[in-house]
Design a protein around this motif. Structure first.
Motif, short mmCIF file in Angstrom:
data_model
loop_
_atom_site.label_atom_id
_atom_site.label_comp_id
_atom_site.label_asym_id
_atom_site.label_seq_id
_atom_site.Cartn_x
_atom_site.Cartn_y
_atom_site.Cartn_z
N ILE A 46 0.86 -1.19 0.00
CA ILE A 46 0.00 0.00 0.00
C ILE A 46 0.89 1.23 0.00
O ILE A 46 1.71 1.42 0.91
CB ILE A 46 -0.94 0.04 1.21
N VAL A 47 0.76 2.04 -1.04
CA VAL A 47 1.36 3.38 -1.05
C VAL A 47 0.34 4.27 -0.37
O VAL A 47 -0.79 4.42 -0.86
CB VAL A 47 1.67 3.82 -2.50
N TYR A 48 0.74 4.91 0.72
CA TYR A 48 -0.24 5.33 1.72
C TYR A 48 -0.09 6.78 2.16
O TYR A 48 1.03 7.28 2.31
CB TYR A 48 -0.08 4.42 2.94
N ALA A 49 -1.22 7.43 2.38
CA ALA A 49 -1.27 8.69 3.11
C ALA A 49 -2.21 8.48 4.30
O ALA A 49 -3.29 7.90 4.15
CB ALA A 49 -1.78 9.82 2.23
N PRO A 50 -1.82 8.92 5.49
CA PRO A 50 -2.63 8.65 6.68
C PRO A 50 -4.04 9.23 6.66
O PRO A 50 -4.87 8.82 7.47
CB PRO A 50 -1.79 9.26 7.81
N ASN A 51 -4.32 10.18 5.76
CA ASN A 51 -5.68 10.73 5.68
C ASN A 51 -6.52 10.01 4.63
O ASN A 51 -7.57 10.51 4.24
CB ASN A 51 -5.64 12.23 5.41
N SER A 52 -6.07 8.84 4.19
CA SER A 52 -6.85 8.08 3.21
C SER A 52 -7.98 7.33 3.90
O SER A 52 -8.08 7.30 5.14
CB SER A 52 -5.95 7.08 2.49
N ALA A 53 -8.83 6.69 3.11
CA ALA A 53 -9.96 5.93 3.66
C ALA A 53 -9.50 4.64 4.33
O ALA A 53 -10.24 4.06 5.13
CB ALA A 53 -10.95 5.62 2.55
N VAL A 54 -8.31 4.18 4.01
CA VAL A 54 -7.83 2.93 4.60
C VAL A 54 -7.31 3.20 6.01
O VAL A 54 -6.30 3.89 6.20
CB VAL A 54 -6.71 2.31 3.74
N GLN A 55 -8.01 2.67 6.98
CA GLN A 55 -7.60 2.81 8.38
C GLN A 55 -7.51 1.46 9.09
O GLN A 55 -6.83 1.33 10.09
CB GLN A 55 -8.59 3.72 9.13
N ASP A 56 -8.20 0.46 8.56
CA ASP A 56 -8.16 -0.89 9.12
C ASP A 56 -7.41 -1.78 8.13
O ASP A 56 -7.84 -2.02 7.01
CB ASP A 56 -9.58 -1.41 9.32
N PHE A 57 -6.24 -2.27 8.57
CA PHE A 57 -5.40 -3.08 7.69
C PHE A 57 -5.69 -4.58 7.82
O PHE A 57 -5.08 -5.38 7.12
CB PHE A 57 -3.92 -2.81 7.99
N THR A 58 -6.62 -4.94 8.69
CA THR A 58 -6.89 -6.35 8.94
C THR A 58 -7.27 -7.13 7.68
O THR A 58 -6.80 -8.27 7.49
CB THR A 58 -8.01 -6.49 9.99
N PRO A 59 -8.09 -6.57 6.78
CA PRO A 59 -8.48 -7.37 5.59
C PRO A 59 -7.34 -7.61 4.60
O PRO A 59 -7.48 -8.45 3.70
CB PRO A 59 -9.57 -6.52 4.94
N TYR A 60 -6.23 -6.91 4.75
CA TYR A 60 -5.14 -7.00 3.76
C TYR A 60 -4.20 -8.14 4.16
O TYR A 60 -3.07 -7.95 4.63
CB TYR A 60 -4.40 -5.66 3.67
N THR A 61 -4.68 -9.34 3.95
CA THR A 61 -4.00 -10.53 4.47
C THR A 61 -2.71 -10.87 3.72
O THR A 61 -1.89 -11.63 4.23
CB THR A 61 -4.96 -11.72 4.42
N ARG A 62 -2.55 -10.33 2.52
CA ARG A 62 -1.34 -10.61 1.72
C ARG A 62 -0.32 -9.46 1.81
O ARG A 62 0.74 -9.51 1.19
CB ARG A 62 -1.76 -10.83 0.26
N LEU A 63 -0.65 -8.46 2.59
CA LEU A 63 0.14 -7.23 2.61
C LEU A 63 1.56 -7.48 3.10
O LEU A 63 1.79 -8.15 4.11
CB LEU A 63 -0.55 -6.22 3.53
N LYS A 64 2.53 -6.88 2.37
CA LYS A 64 3.94 -7.02 2.72
C LYS A 64 4.50 -5.79 3.43
O LYS A 64 5.33 -5.91 4.32
CB LYS A 64 4.77 -7.29 1.46
N ALA A 65 4.08 -4.59 3.01
CA ALA A 65 4.60 -3.36 3.60
C ALA A 65 3.68 -2.21 3.25
O ALA A 65 2.98 -2.23 2.23
CB ALA A 65 6.02 -3.06 3.11
N VAL A 66 3.69 -1.19 4.12
CA VAL A 66 2.98 0.07 3.88
C VAL A 66 4.03 1.15 3.67
O VAL A 66 4.91 1.35 4.52
CB VAL A 66 2.05 0.43 5.05
N LEU A 67 3.94 1.83 2.54
CA LEU A 67 4.94 2.83 2.15
C LEU A 67 4.29 4.21 2.23
O LEU A 67 3.51 4.59 1.36
CB LEU A 67 5.43 2.53 0.72
N ASN A 68 4.60 4.93 3.29
CA ASN A 68 3.97 6.22 3.54
C ASN A 68 4.53 7.28 2.60
O ASN A 68 5.75 7.36 2.39
CB ASN A 68 4.24 6.63 4.99
N ILE A 69 3.65 8.14 2.05
CA ILE A 69 4.14 9.21 1.18
C ILE A 69 4.33 10.51 1.95
O ILE A 69 4.73 11.51 1.37
CB ILE A 69 3.22 9.43 -0.03
#
Length: 311
Positions: A46-69
């Motif tokens: 996930i290429v991410y900004a903290p003010n995005s709609a994504v706040q719950d990472f639980t459903p992202y079961t394949r997620l490897k890393a969050v890359l904050n912009i």
């Protein structure tokens, strides 16, 4: 194998990142699918900004890393659903922008430019020459990526620069301090104080009444770091008393700064609207692509966040 990359930020960010990030990923040799929507279980990064709609990472079961912009990560480090590595943004565009803002305002305060910008009245001819930079003491609180480059740049202009960080650091041309005793020495040195610390429980209200009292009479403050670093009421009291000569503030506890806040009308405060620096999509995209490449190759990520330290 194709890696699925979710871009989770405000729509205008997607408009500016889509092409440069796609280009950077291709140049890094990554087989990718970059979108603003995926089924959560299909997402690798996930290429991410903290003010995005994504706040719950639980459903992202394949997620490897969050890359904050964003450079700041205080709005995400405490998220209990985030279990994968988190990186923060350090890119050359953001760094150069911060150096230019800090250098410009330090020089402005050093040279006393405000009185000339406002304009002299006919008959005024005050020849109060400023000292040379070598005789002006500047302190930078925060010697991370941004603080170290700003401190080095100011030292290169001839300023007598001190720096402070929580843990020991070495920066060429800068007198480095750390810990509680070092903070006291750094503040005593600060005819001009630059704040470039992260927002953590340990740094909130660091510039309180006691800290301000340690600074020289008439000292000036430049804060492009984080709003909660400063106890606002203590700063206003120090400005009213004349102990602090001027404060240039780019960041605030509440943004936009409320219309009724005293900072707007105080004669010794300059408000800038959180413009000190910004992540530039082309240079930031290269950092993001490099981190995807690194993770896929089993190499260490750049700018990995220490979740316990908060940055």
């Amino acid at each position: 194998m194709t890696v699925n990359i979710l871009f989770a930020a405000l729509p205008q960010r997607w408009d500016s990142y889509r092409e440069p990030l796609s280009t950077a990923l291709r140049e890094a040799g990554i087989d990718f699918d970059l979108r603003t929507e995926f089924a959560p279980a299909e997402v690798d990064y996930i290429v991410y900004a903290p003010n995005s709609a994504v706040q719950d990472f639980t459903p992202y079961t394949r997620l490897k890393a969050v890359l904050n912009i964003w450079a700041g990560v205080e709005k995400i480090t405490g998220n209990p659903t985030l279990k994968v590595p988190l990186t923060r943004m350090v890119d050359e565009g953001l760094t150069r922008g911060m150096v230019e803002y800090v250098t410009g305002h330090v020089l402005r305060h050093h040279l006393g430019m405000d009185k000339h910008i406002r304009g002299l009245a006919p008959g005024d001819w005050p020849q109060d020459f400023p000292p040379l930079a070598q005789d002006r003491r500047v302190t930078v609180l925060g010697l991370g990526e941004l603080g170290a480059v700003c401190a080095t740049t100011l030292a290169g202009l001839g300023f007598d620069v001190a720096g402070w960080s929580r843990s020991p650091k070495t920066v060429e041309g800068v007198s480095c301090h750390h810990g509680d005793a070092g903070l006291k020495a750094a503040l005593t040195h600060a005819e001009i104080l630059v704040l470039l610390l992260p927002d953590t429980p340990a740094t909130q209200n660091l510039i309180d009444a006691e800290a301000l009292e340690r600074m020289p009479m008439g000292a000036m403050i430049v804060n492009p770091g984080r709003g909660p670093l400063i106890d606002d009421e203590a700063l206003l009291a120090a400005l009213d008393a004349g102990h602090i000569g001027h404060a240039t503030l780019d960041v605030f506890r509440v943004e936009p700064l409320p219309a009724e806040h005293r900072y707007w009308t105080h004669p010794h405060v300059t408000v800038t609207p959180h413009i000190a620096s910004e992540t530039r999509a082309p240079s930031a995209s290269r950092v993001l692509a490099e981190n995807v490449r690194r993770f896929e190759a089993g190499e260490p990520l750049l700018h990995l966040v220490d979740r316990t330290a908060g940055y």
